[in-house]
Design a protein around this motif. Structure first.
Motif, PDB file in Angstrom:
ATOM      1  N   SER A  29       0.853  -1.192   0.000  1.00  0.00           N
ATOM      2  CA  SER A  29       0.000   0.000   0.000  1.00  0.00           C
ATOM      3  C   SER A  29       0.882   1.233   0.000  1.00  0.00           C
ATOM      4  O   SER A  29       1.766   1.375   0.852  1.00  0.00           O
ATOM      5  CB  SER A  29      -0.914   0.010   1.225  1.00  0.00           C
ATOM      6  OG  SER A  29      -1.798  -1.081   1.206  1.00  0.00           O
ATOM      7  N   LEU A  30       0.648   2.137  -0.973  1.00  0.00           N
ATOM      8  CA  LEU A  30       1.422   3.369  -1.104  1.00  0.00           C
ATOM      9  C   LEU A  30       0.534   4.555  -0.720  1.00  0.00           C
ATOM     10  O   LEU A  30      -0.656   4.596  -1.045  1.00  0.00           O
ATOM     11  CB  LEU A  30       1.888   3.563  -2.546  1.00  0.00           C
ATOM     12  CG  LEU A  30       3.186   2.890  -2.999  1.00  0.00           C
ATOM     13  CD1 LEU A  30       3.101   1.384  -2.849  1.00  0.00           C
ATOM     14  CD2 LEU A  30       3.476   3.239  -4.448  1.00  0.00           C
ATOM     15  N   MET A  31       1.138   5.545  -0.039  1.00  0.00           N
ATOM     16  CA  MET A  31       0.374   6.725   0.345  1.00  0.00           C
ATOM     17  C   MET A  31       1.309   7.925   0.462  1.00  0.00           C
ATOM     18  O   MET A  31       2.487   7.766   0.779  1.00  0.00           O
ATOM     19  CB  MET A  31      -0.346   6.488   1.680  1.00  0.00           C
ATOM     20  CG  MET A  31      -1.384   7.538   2.028  1.00  0.00           C
ATOM     21  SD  MET A  31      -2.427   7.037   3.429  1.00  0.00           S
ATOM     22  CE  MET A  31      -1.250   7.099   4.780  1.00  0.00           C
ATOM     23  N   ASN A  32       0.785   9.101   0.204  1.00  0.00           N
ATOM     24  CA  ASN A  32       1.535  10.333   0.398  1.00  0.00           C
ATOM     25  C   ASN A  32       1.564  10.641   1.890  1.00  0.00           C
ATOM     26  O   ASN A  32       0.536  10.930   2.494  1.00  0.00           O
ATOM     27  CB  ASN A  32       0.864  11.471  -0.376  1.00  0.00           C
ATOM     28  CG  ASN A  32       1.623  12.785  -0.234  1.00  0.00           C
ATOM     29  OD1 ASN A  32       2.713  12.822   0.318  1.00  0.00           O
ATOM     30  ND2 ASN A  32       1.047  13.861  -0.728  1.00  0.00           N
ATOM     31  N   THR A  33       2.749  10.561   2.498  1.00  0.00           N
ATOM     32  CA  THR A  33       2.868  10.762   3.943  1.00  0.00           C
ATOM     33  C   THR A  33       3.227  12.195   4.311  1.00  0.00           C
ATOM     34  O   THR A  33       3.357  12.512   5.495  1.00  0.00           O
ATOM     35  CB  THR A  33       3.931   9.809   4.530  1.00  0.00           C
ATOM     36  OG1 THR A  33       5.194  10.074   3.905  1.00  0.00           O
ATOM     37  CG2 THR A  33       3.543   8.354   4.302  1.00  0.00           C
ATOM     38  N   ALA A  34       3.410  13.071   3.309  1.00  0.00           N
ATOM     39  CA  ALA A  34       3.742  14.473   3.588  1.00  0.00           C
ATOM     40  C   ALA A  34       2.458  15.267   3.829  1.00  0.00           C
ATOM     41  O   ALA A  34       1.382  14.901   3.360  1.00  0.00           O
ATOM     42  CB  ALA A  34       4.512  15.079   2.418  1.00  0.00           C
ATOM     43  N   ILE A  42       5.789   9.901  -1.342  1.00  0.00           N
ATOM     44  CA  ILE A  42       5.052   8.654  -1.471  1.00  0.00           C
ATOM     45  C   ILE A  42       5.866   7.537  -0.836  1.00  0.00           C
ATOM     46  O   ILE A  42       7.023   7.333  -1.179  1.00  0.00           O
ATOM     47  CB  ILE A  42       4.764   8.325  -2.947  1.00  0.00           C
ATOM     48  CG1 ILE A  42       4.210   9.554  -3.679  1.00  0.00           C
ATOM     49  CG2 ILE A  42       3.807   7.144  -3.060  1.00  0.00           C
ATOM     50  CD1 ILE A  42       2.939  10.104  -3.111  1.00  0.00           C
ATOM     51  N   GLU A  43       5.265   6.810   0.083  1.00  0.00           N
ATOM     52  CA  GLU A  43       5.971   5.750   0.776  1.00  0.00           C
ATOM     53  C   GLU A  43       5.116   4.492   0.823  1.00  0.00           C
ATOM     54  O   GLU A  43       3.888   4.552   0.722  1.00  0.00           O
ATOM     55  CB  GLU A  43       6.317   6.181   2.211  1.00  0.00           C
ATOM     56  CG  GLU A  43       7.321   7.332   2.276  1.00  0.00           C
ATOM     57  CD  GLU A  43       7.722   7.670   3.696  1.00  0.00           C
ATOM     58  OE1 GLU A  43       7.117   7.097   4.633  1.00  0.00           O
ATOM     59  OE2 GLU A  43       8.634   8.488   3.883  1.00  0.00           O
ATOM     60  N   ILE A  44       5.801   3.355   0.972  1.00  0.00           N
ATOM     61  CA  ILE A  44       5.095   2.095   1.222  1.00  0.00           C
ATOM     62  C   ILE A  44       4.702   2.099   2.696  1.00  0.00           C
ATOM     63  O   ILE A  44       5.558   2.083   3.576  1.00  0.00           O
ATOM     64  CB  ILE A  44       5.988   0.890   0.898  1.00  0.00           C
ATOM     65  CG1 ILE A  44       6.362   0.889  -0.589  1.00  0.00           C
ATOM     66  CG2 ILE A  44       5.280  -0.415   1.256  1.00  0.00           C
ATOM     67  CD1 ILE A  44       7.407  -0.147  -0.973  1.00  0.00           C
ATOM     68  N   VAL A  45       3.395   2.158   2.959  1.00  0.00           N
ATOM     69  CA  VAL A  45       2.935   2.289   4.344  1.00  0.00           C
ATOM     70  C   VAL A  45       2.456   0.957   4.914  1.00  0.00           C
ATOM     71  O   VAL A  45       2.242   0.841   6.124  1.00  0.00           O
ATOM     72  CB  VAL A  45       1.806   3.336   4.456  1.00  0.00           C
ATOM     73  CG1 VAL A  45       2.343   4.720   4.158  1.00  0.00           C
ATOM     74  CG2 VAL A  45       0.628   2.994   3.541  1.00  0.00           C
ATOM     75  N   ASP A  46       2.277  -0.053   4.051  1.00  0.00           N
ATOM     76  CA  ASP A  46       1.828  -1.345   4.555  1.00  0.00           C
ATOM     77  C   ASP A  46       2.243  -2.442   3.585  1.00  0.00           C
ATOM     78  O   ASP A  46       2.241  -2.244   2.372  1.00  0.00           O
ATOM     79  CB  ASP A  46       0.299  -1.345   4.717  1.00  0.00           C
ATOM     80  CG  ASP A  46      -0.198  -2.578   5.459  1.00  0.00           C
ATOM     81  OD1 ASP A  46       0.520  -3.047   6.363  1.00  0.00           O
ATOM     82  OD2 ASP A  46      -1.287  -3.075   5.126  1.00  0.00           O
TER      83      ASP A  46
END
Length: 475
Positions: A29-34, A42-46
């Motif tokens: 799962s990728l999401m913008n963490t900023a 964009i980081e792999i969050v899960d």
């Protein structure tokens, strides 16, 4: 990408080892963490493992050749079991490990599989990378991040023991030994096979065993005890280059090791000895090697930690830990992607910036001599490390210097630039404005080293690209 919106992609890990072949499917799962006022990150969050294959025997056509068709059929049948197709796989790695990397068609095998088993499934090989992937799959890497202890993960399969040492999440070094369960194979009280890598060591400890002849289990135990002694010497950094069981370079860490963890097929017998009693279990010396390790007084002096995964550590690492995500502000030309097997040439920017710029052409000529000495057109990525903060004029100067320097290449190629800092979009757009005919791919938030190889996938919906940093070493 909306900060609250997730993008998902499927990853495959395929481990073709000396004894066994395994596969896992993971969902990232990728999401913008900023924050909304910051540049996208964009980081792999899960990461979730959604399918684990059974453990298969690695199919061989002969002692020196992998059965490529059987491997491919095995992989595709497991995709079918997981209700997916190769088109659903967007990232991951095929890793060929241990003695299997010595087979005559090893490189052909994993290159073929990486092209047919997924859109961006990369081919990897090499004991250093295998050590790193196994340490991440076993949990040793995470353990090092969460404690102040230096941990060595010892991944023992059929043909090799791959060691990676971590402290605070940083890799301190790796080492590979000719230590494994399949180095001697037996059946019907006779020796069927002795690996060439083991024959010198057998002479050294003055044991007489030969292929086709009957064996005494006490002699086999002396051999596995010797292997265990070499593991202990390696952990204490006391090996010498004359050691017969050393594969490649000597251990390259200085920090004393506090904790050890075992993974790989032999570790199943280390941590679950109730299932392993004699050489008859697998017709090899894996069980005896596990007994030698668990009963060794020297190894007992270290603290032992159980792994999260044993026999599946490497395949778990290949499927969940090999992919990185580039920065969210990058400059890519999707027509040039995916790119595979790009060597990395590191150009440090320490000291005076103008002086570094003046030496760019010379640096790239040196890179050509390393990676394309016959001027056949082998492209390579430029990793610009230690870049300072750049103003507008300095960015323009850097863009000009890079394009002028790569004109020394024998033919025009895409300019591939890798950065740690969030400068990729600025630099990429500056090159495009000043040199519109120069195809450029500029990515950031990636840390690589001189001599690594890169695979770069097509841009995802979020604008980032999957990146796999790897080695391609077939012993």
């Amino acid at each position: 990408m909306d900060q609250r919106k997730k993008e998902e992609l499927l990853s495959a890990g395929i481990d073709i080892g000396t004894s066994t072949t395994k596969l896992i499917i993971s969902r990232f799962s990728l999401m913008n963490t900023a924050g909304s006022t910051h540049m996208p990150r964009i980081e792999i969050v899960d990461k979730e493992v959604v399918y684990k294959s059974p453990i298969f025997r690695t199919p061989l056509k002969s002692d020196n050749e992998i059965d490529m068709n059987a491997i491919e059929e095995m992989v595709l049948s497991q995709y079918n079991e997981a209700n997916i197709t190769s088109n659903d796989i967007k990232t991951g790695a095929v890793i060929i490990t241990g003695e299997t990397a010595t087979k005559t068609n090893a490189q052909e095998m994993i290159n073929h599989l990486s092209r047919h088993a997924g859109e961006f499934l990369v081919a990897t090989a090499g004991p250093d990378l295998e050590s790193i992937i196994a340490a991440k799959g076993s949990g040793a890497y995470d353990y090092s991040k969460n404690t102040n202890k230096t941990i060595a993960n010892i991944d023992i399969g059929g043909g090799t023991a791959n060691i990676a040492v971590y402290q605070y999440g940083k890799l301190l070094g790796t080492c590979t030994l000719h230590v494994g369960g399949k180095l001697i194979e037996v059946s019907d009280d006779k020796i069927n096979y002795i690996a060439p890598s083991l024959k010198k060591a057998i002479k050294r400890i003055d044991i007489s065993i030969k292929e086709g002849e009957k064996y005494d289990q006490k002699d086999l135990r002396k051999i596995t005890d010797y292997m265990t002694t070499i593991i202990s010497s390696m952990l204490r950094n006391e090996l010498t280059e004359t050691e017969d069981l050393l594969l490649g370079r000597l251990p390259n860490w200085e920090q004393p090791i506090d904790v050890i963890m075992f993974s790989g097929g032999v570790s199943e017998c280390i941590y679950h000895s109730e299932n392993c009693h004699s050489v008859d279990r697998y017709n090899d010396i894996g069980n005896l090697l596990a007994m030698s390790i668990t009963e060794d007084a020297t190894l007992a002096s270290w603290e032992w930690i159980k792994p999260n995964e044993t026999v599946r550590a490497t395949v778990l690492g290949a499927g969940t830990q090999t992919t990185e995500i580039s920065g969210g502000t990058i400059q890519v030309d999707n027509e040039t992607l995916p790119l595979r097997n790009l060597p990395v040439y590191k150009i440090p920017f320490k000291g005076d910036f103008a002086e570094n710029l003046s030496q760019l052409t010379q640096s790239i000529e040196a890179g050509i001599e390393i990676y394309d000495p016959k001027k056949e057109g082998q492209n390579f990525a430029l990793y610009l490390s230690d870049l300072p903060l750049l103003g507008f004029k300095e960015m323009q100067s850097l863009a000009d210097a890079l394009v002028n320097a790569v004109r020394k290449k024998p033919k025009q190629q895409p300019l591939i630039i890798v950065l740690e800092r969030d400068l990729a979009k600025s630099l990429g757009q500056t090159i495009r404005v000043q040199h519109e005919h120069q195809h450029t791919l500029c990515i950031d938030q990636i840390y690589v080293e001189h001599g690594d190889y890169l695979d770069i996938g097509k841009a995802l919906q979020s604008g980032v690209v999957p990146v796999v940093i790897k080695t391609l070493t077939f012993h």
